[in-house]
Design an enzyme around this catalytic site. Structure first.
Site, PDB file in Angstrom:
ATOM      1  N   LYS A   1      -4.834   5.243   8.724  1.00 24.16           N
ATOM      2  CA  LYS A   1      -3.783   5.802   8.107  1.00 24.16           C
ATOM      3  C   LYS A   1      -3.739   7.553   7.957  1.00 24.16           C
ATOM      4  O   LYS A   1      -2.700   8.233   8.303  1.00 24.16           O
ATOM      5  CB  LYS A   1      -3.408   5.178   6.593  1.00 24.16           C
TER       6      LYS A   1
ATOM      7  N   SER B   1       0.686  -1.319  -0.084  1.00 24.17           N
ATOM      8  CA  SER B   1       0.113   0.002  -0.084  1.00 24.17           C
ATOM      9  C   SER B   1       0.979   1.268  -0.040  1.00 24.17           C
ATOM     10  O   SER B   1       0.332   2.337  -0.130  1.00 24.17           O
ATOM     11  CB  SER B   1      -0.942   0.014   1.224  1.00 24.17           C
TER      12      SER B   1
END
Length: 334
Positions: free
Chosen positions: A285, A240
Site C-alpha cells: 500500500k 482497511s
C-alpha cells in the site's frame, strides 16, 4: 539413430512439460502473489448530501492486488522489491473458497463504510445511530479453538458479560484479552440461548493479536443517518480503508480543506471509538501510494515498523497513528 534422437528429445520435452504443469498447478493452489494495487481519489467515489468537494489535494484509498501464483509471476516477484509471495492460507483462509472469501470481504467493506460514516458524522456535530442484533458467525477457522463449540449461523450477543450488537464490538472485546485467555460468550443458536467458553489464539496475519478464530458480520445492520452518504468502491473489499473514508466524509461535511492541498494516502480500520486498527499488505500500500504521487501516508501504529522499512527508500512521509484524533492533529499542523 537420428529417429531415436528425436524420440528421446520429444520424450524429454514431454517430461519437462508435465513437470512444469505440475509445479504450476501446485504453486497456483498453495501460493499467492501480493503486489501494490490501485489507489482511488476518495472524492471521486464518495458523495455526501450537500457536501463540499472543493479540495485542492486528495485523500487516497490504497489497495493490495492478490492473485494465484504461477511460474512467470514468481520471476516477476523476484525482480520487484515490493511484490511478495505468500502462502495462500495467510491471505485466504484455508477453509474458505475464493467466492465465499470475496463475499465476506465485501460485507466487511460495507460495515467499514458505515462505521466511518457514523464516526465522521459525530465529529461533524450530528447524532447518528447504528443498530444491530449481534454478530453472526459466517465460518469457524479450521485450527480455531472454537471448532466444535461455535457453529456457523450462531449469533454472538454478549462477550464476557457485555452485550454486543455489532461484529466490531465482539472484536474489540476479544482483543482486550491476552492470547490463551478464555472468553465467555453468550450466543443464540436456532432460537436457543447458550453460554460458551472459548480460549483465544494468536492471529496468523496480525502478530500479537488475540482472536477466537471465527469470521463474523453484524446481523441486521441498520444505521440511521441524518445525512445521505453514498460510497461506491466497486469490487474493492475488506475493512482497511475505514480511516480514509472517515477523513473524506469529514472533509466534505466541514468548512475548509483538511488536505491543505496535499495528496494524502493511508490505511487502517476505524472503530466506533475512533481507534485506528492494523491491516495487512502495508508494504504494498505504501508503494502504491508513492507510485501514484502521495506525499504523506497515515499508517496504524502496529504496522509502522514494517512500513518504515520501505518508506525511507521510497521517499514518502510516514505518519504512525493510533486514533482519528492523531490524524486530525497532524493535518491541522500542515
Amino acid at each position: 539413430m537420428r529417429r531415436d534422437f528425436f524420440l528421446k528429445r520429444r520424450f524429454s520435452l514431454l517430461v519437462i512439460s508435465i513437470v512444469l504443469i505440475a509445479v504450476n498447478f501446485y504453486i497456483a493452489n498453495n501460493y499467492t502473489l501480493v503486489a501494490p494495487g490501485v489507489t482511488v481519489d476518495l472524492k471521486e467515489i464518495i458523495e455526501v448530501e450537500q457536501g463540499d468537494k472543493d479540495e485542492k489535494g486528495a485523500f487516497l484509498l490504497t489497495t493490495v492486488s492478490t492473485r494465484p501464483l504461477n511460474i512467470p509471476l514468481a520471476f516477476y516477484a523476484v525482480l520487484h522489491p515490493y511484490v511478495n509471495i505468500e502462502k495462500r492460507e495467510k491471505v485466504i483462509p484455508p477453509d474458505m473458497d475464493m467466492k465465499k472469501y470475496m463475499d465476506y470481504m465485501k460485507q466487511w467493506m460495507e460495515e467499514s463504510q458505515k462505521i466511518a460514516e457514523i464516526v465522521a458524522l459525530k465529529r461533524a456535530g450530528y447524532k447518528p445511530e447504528i443498530l444491530g442484533k449481534g454478530a453472526r458467525v459466517v465460518e469457524v477457522m479450521e485450527d480455531s479453538p472454537a471448532k466444535g463449540i461455535i457453529s456457523p449461523d450462531d449469533i454472538i450477543t454478549a462477550v464476557d458479560g457485555v452485550k454486543v450488537n455489532l461484529a466490531e464490538e465482539v472484536i474489540n472485546l476479544v482483543t482486550k484479552r491476552k492470547i490463551g485467555e478464555k472468553v465467555h460468550l453468550e450466543i443464540v443458536r436456532k432460537g436457543k440461548k447458550l453460554s460458551l467458553v472459548v480460549p483465544t489464539i494468536e492471529s496468523k496475519t496480525e502478530k500479537g493479536k488475540p482472536i477466537i478464530g471465527v469470521f463474523i458480520t453484524t446481523l441486521d445492520w441498520k444505521p440511521i443517518l441524518p445525512v445521505d452518504i453514498k460510497i461506491n468502491t466497486g469490487d474493492i473489499g475488506g475493512p482497511s480503508a475505514g480511516v480514509m473514508f472517515a477523513l473524506e466524509i469529514l472533509n466534505q461535511l466541514t468548512p475548509g480543506d483538511l488536505t491543505k492541498g496535499k495528496k494524502i494516502a493511508g490505511t487502517g480500520t476505524i472503530s466506533l471509538d475512533e481507534r485506528v486498527g492494523e491491516i495487512g499488505g502495508v508494504v504494498q500500500k505504501v508503494a502504491a501510494a508513492k507510485r501514484d504521487g502521495a506525499e504523506i501516508f497515515f499508517v496504524p501504529e502496529n504496522n509502522a515498523e514494517e512500513a518504515m522499512r520501505v518508506a525511507g527508500n521510497l521517499g514518502i512521509k510516514l505518519v504512525p497513528v493510533n486514533t482519528l484524533e492523531d490524524v486530525l492533529d497532524y493535518l491541522e499542523k500542515l
